[in-house]
Each structure stands twice: as structure tokens, then as C-alpha cells.
Design a protein around this motif. Structure first.
Motif, PDB file in Angstrom:
ATOM      1  N   ARG A  67       0.834  -1.214   0.000  1.00  0.00           N
ATOM      2  CA  ARG A  67       0.000   0.000   0.000  1.00  0.00           C
ATOM      3  C   ARG A  67       0.868   1.263   0.000  1.00  0.00           C
ATOM      4  O   ARG A  67       0.639   2.182  -0.785  1.00  0.00           O
ATOM      5  CB  ARG A  67      -0.928   0.013   1.212  1.00  0.00           C
ATOM      6  CG  ARG A  67      -2.070  -0.982   1.141  1.00  0.00           C
ATOM      7  CD  ARG A  67      -2.817  -1.012   2.475  1.00  0.00           C
ATOM      8  NE  ARG A  67      -3.932  -1.911   2.453  1.00  0.00           N
ATOM      9  CZ  ARG A  67      -5.207  -1.541   2.261  1.00  0.00           C
ATOM     10  NH1 ARG A  67      -5.502  -0.268   2.062  1.00  0.00           N
ATOM     11  NH2 ARG A  67      -6.170  -2.430   2.268  1.00  0.00           N
ATOM     12  N   SER A  85       2.714   1.689  -3.330  1.00  0.00           N
ATOM     13  CA  SER A  85       1.801   2.199  -4.354  1.00  0.00           C
ATOM     14  C   SER A  85       1.561   3.692  -4.165  1.00  0.00           C
ATOM     15  O   SER A  85       1.602   4.459  -5.127  1.00  0.00           O
ATOM     16  CB  SER A  85       0.475   1.434  -4.300  1.00  0.00           C
ATOM     17  OG  SER A  85      -0.463   1.992  -5.186  1.00  0.00           O
ATOM     18  N   ASP A  86       1.331   4.103  -2.926  1.00  0.00           N
ATOM     19  CA  ASP A  86       1.109   5.524  -2.644  1.00  0.00           C
ATOM     20  C   ASP A  86       2.332   6.371  -2.992  1.00  0.00           C
ATOM     21  O   ASP A  86       2.201   7.538  -3.347  1.00  0.00           O
ATOM     22  CB  ASP A  86       0.742   5.738  -1.176  1.00  0.00           C
ATOM     23  CG  ASP A  86      -0.698   5.361  -0.861  1.00  0.00           C
ATOM     24  OD1 ASP A  86      -1.474   5.074  -1.799  1.00  0.00           O
ATOM     25  OD2 ASP A  86      -1.051   5.352   0.339  1.00  0.00           O
ATOM     26  N   ASP A  94      -5.992  -4.234  -8.117  1.00  0.00           N
ATOM     27  CA  ASP A  94      -6.456  -3.090  -8.912  1.00  0.00           C
ATOM     28  C   ASP A  94      -6.579  -1.796  -8.124  1.00  0.00           C
ATOM     29  O   ASP A  94      -7.068  -0.815  -8.654  1.00  0.00           O
ATOM     30  CB  ASP A  94      -7.797  -3.403  -9.608  1.00  0.00           C
ATOM     31  CG  ASP A  94      -7.676  -4.562 -10.587  1.00  0.00           C
ATOM     32  OD1 ASP A  94      -6.595  -4.726 -11.194  1.00  0.00           O
ATOM     33  OD2 ASP A  94      -8.651  -5.301 -10.735  1.00  0.00           O
ATOM     34  N   ARG A  95      -6.161  -1.789  -6.886  1.00  0.00           N
ATOM     35  CA  ARG A  95      -6.125  -0.560  -6.099  1.00  0.00           C
ATOM     36  C   ARG A  95      -4.677  -0.201  -5.774  1.00  0.00           C
ATOM     37  O   ARG A  95      -4.251   0.922  -5.970  1.00  0.00           O
ATOM     38  CB  ARG A  95      -6.908  -0.718  -4.799  1.00  0.00           C
ATOM     39  CG  ARG A  95      -8.400  -0.872  -4.990  1.00  0.00           C
ATOM     40  CD  ARG A  95      -9.075  -1.078  -3.624  1.00  0.00           C
ATOM     41  NE  ARG A  95     -10.483  -1.322  -3.781  1.00  0.00           N
ATOM     42  CZ  ARG A  95     -11.029  -2.536  -3.878  1.00  0.00           C
ATOM     43  NH1 ARG A  95     -10.267  -3.604  -3.820  1.00  0.00           N
ATOM     44  NH2 ARG A  95     -12.332  -2.668  -4.013  1.00  0.00           N
ATOM     45  N   PHE A  96      -3.960  -1.184  -5.244  1.00  0.00           N
ATOM     46  CA  PHE A  96      -2.585  -0.966  -4.804  1.00  0.00           C
ATOM     47  C   PHE A  96      -1.584  -1.877  -5.495  1.00  0.00           C
ATOM     48  O   PHE A  96      -0.386  -1.601  -5.452  1.00  0.00           O
ATOM     49  CB  PHE A  96      -2.475  -1.196  -3.286  1.00  0.00           C
ATOM     50  CG  PHE A  96      -3.342  -0.279  -2.485  1.00  0.00           C
ATOM     51  CD1 PHE A  96      -2.925   1.008  -2.184  1.00  0.00           C
ATOM     52  CD2 PHE A  96      -4.588  -0.698  -2.033  1.00  0.00           C
ATOM     53  CE1 PHE A  96      -3.723   1.859  -1.445  1.00  0.00           C
ATOM     54  CE2 PHE A  96      -5.399   0.151  -1.291  1.00  0.00           C
ATOM     55  CZ  PHE A  96      -4.966   1.435  -0.999  1.00  0.00           C
TER      56      PHE A  96
END
Length: 190
Positions: free
Chosen positions: A126, A129-130, A171-173
């Protein structure tokens, strides 16, 4: 069209350390599929020239204390990573120097593996990715353990926890991949 990513990858191996073998939930044999998958992933990354990063958790108590003698690789994990960082939080970035090292190496993609799937591996995915990295989360090269929900008393299996982690990351992170898919996407593996 090729499936090979143009982003330079780095393999991040998180908390594969002897500290866990001292914990009451550790059981000999449960980690055999994880060990096999991680060794295959690590060997494939090395063969493709992908930098290998070891991350170890240093805590304030028990077998995670620096002076415990257990903050070192599990015996089967190959040594000689390109770099090692010790962390004091659940993610591998906070106050470790990892982000700076990756950027100096030109890395744009993280390959996440290690112990615990839903804790330090998920949190690192997470945060990575951020921070702008592409992330391959290699679930079969992560390990977790059953957990009991204090409110309901229900025990969730390691498989259920891994499935939940894949659900919230996909598909988010991160891109959820197995070892073969991850290695097939490395530039030198083609």
C-alpha cells in the motif's frame, strides 16, 4: 504486444527472519509451500538481474529485539541481498532509507514477498503504491497464520486472510500474481 514491464523491478523480501520461528503460532511444515515459492521467485529474480532487498523487523520485545539473536534470515533464505534494511514499523519504507535506495537504483516496480501477508507485506504494498511504485504482490511467496477475531471468536484461516488481502489490494494498490507470472514479466526472462 509484450507483457514485459518497462519499469525496473526490485524483489522485496520482508521479515523472513528467525524471529517468527520463535512465535507460538509458528508450526514446522506449514511454511514449506511458501519456502518453495519464495526460493523459486528469488532465484528467478537473481537470474534476471533484479536487485534483491531484505527487510527485517526490529521490535522492542521478544524475538524481534535486535539483541535477541533472531533478527536474521531463516536458515533456508539465501544470503547476500543487494541491500538490507531494518524496520521498526509495519511498512518497509518509514525511516528505513528504502525509498531513497530504490530511486537511486532507478527502480519503478516492487515485487512483494515475505511474512506476514496481511500485515507487513500488505502495508508495504500500500505504501509503495502511494509513493508511486507499480507493485506485484506475489501471494504464494507470502506467508501468514490463522487469526481469531476477538469480537466474534471466529478463527480465519491463513487462506482466508490471504484471499482478503488479495481482494483489497487488487487493482487498487497492486497486481496480484503467482511466481510464474511475475517471473515471465521480467525483462531478462523473455
Amino acid at each position: 504486444m509484450s507483457s514485459v514491464s518497462t519499469l525496473k523491478p526490485a524483489l522485496i523480501i520482508i521479515d523472513v527472519q528467525q524471529s517468527f520461528a520463535q512465535m507460538p503460532f509458528w508450526s514446522q511444515g506449514i511454511h514449506a509451500p511458501f519456502e518453495s515459492a519464495l526460493l523459486h521467485l528469488e532465484a528467478g529474480c537473481r537470474a534476471a538481474g533484479v536487485p534483491v532487498v531484505h527487510i527485517f523487523h526490529v521490535g522492542l520485545a521478544g524475538p524481534f529485539r535486535e539483541d535477541s539473536g533472531f533478527v536474521k534470515p531463516l536458515p533456508w533464505l539465501p544470503g547476500n541481498p543487494d541491500v538490507r534494511f531494518d524496520k521498526h514499523t509495519h511498512n518497509a519504507f518509514t525511516d528505513t532509507g528504502l525509498d531513497l535506495w530504490l530511486r537511486r537504483q532507478g527502480v519503478g516496480k516492487l515485487i512483494i514477498s515475505g511474512i506476514r501477508t496481511e500485515q507487513c507485506c500488505e502495508t508495504t504494498a500500500r505504501v509503495g503504491s502511494d509513493l508511486g511504485y507499480a507493485v506485484d504482490f506475489v501471494s504464494e511467496a507470502t506467508l501468514t497464520f490463522p487469526m481469531t477475531h476477538t469480537g466474534s471468536g471466529r478463527t480465519f484461516s491463513a487462506e482466508e486472510i490471504t484471499t482478503r488481502t488479495e481482494l483489497v489490494l487488487q487493482d487498487r494498490f497492486a497486481r496480484i500474481v503467482d511466481v510464474a507470472t511475475c517471473l515471465a514479466g521480467l525483462p531478462s526472462a523473455q
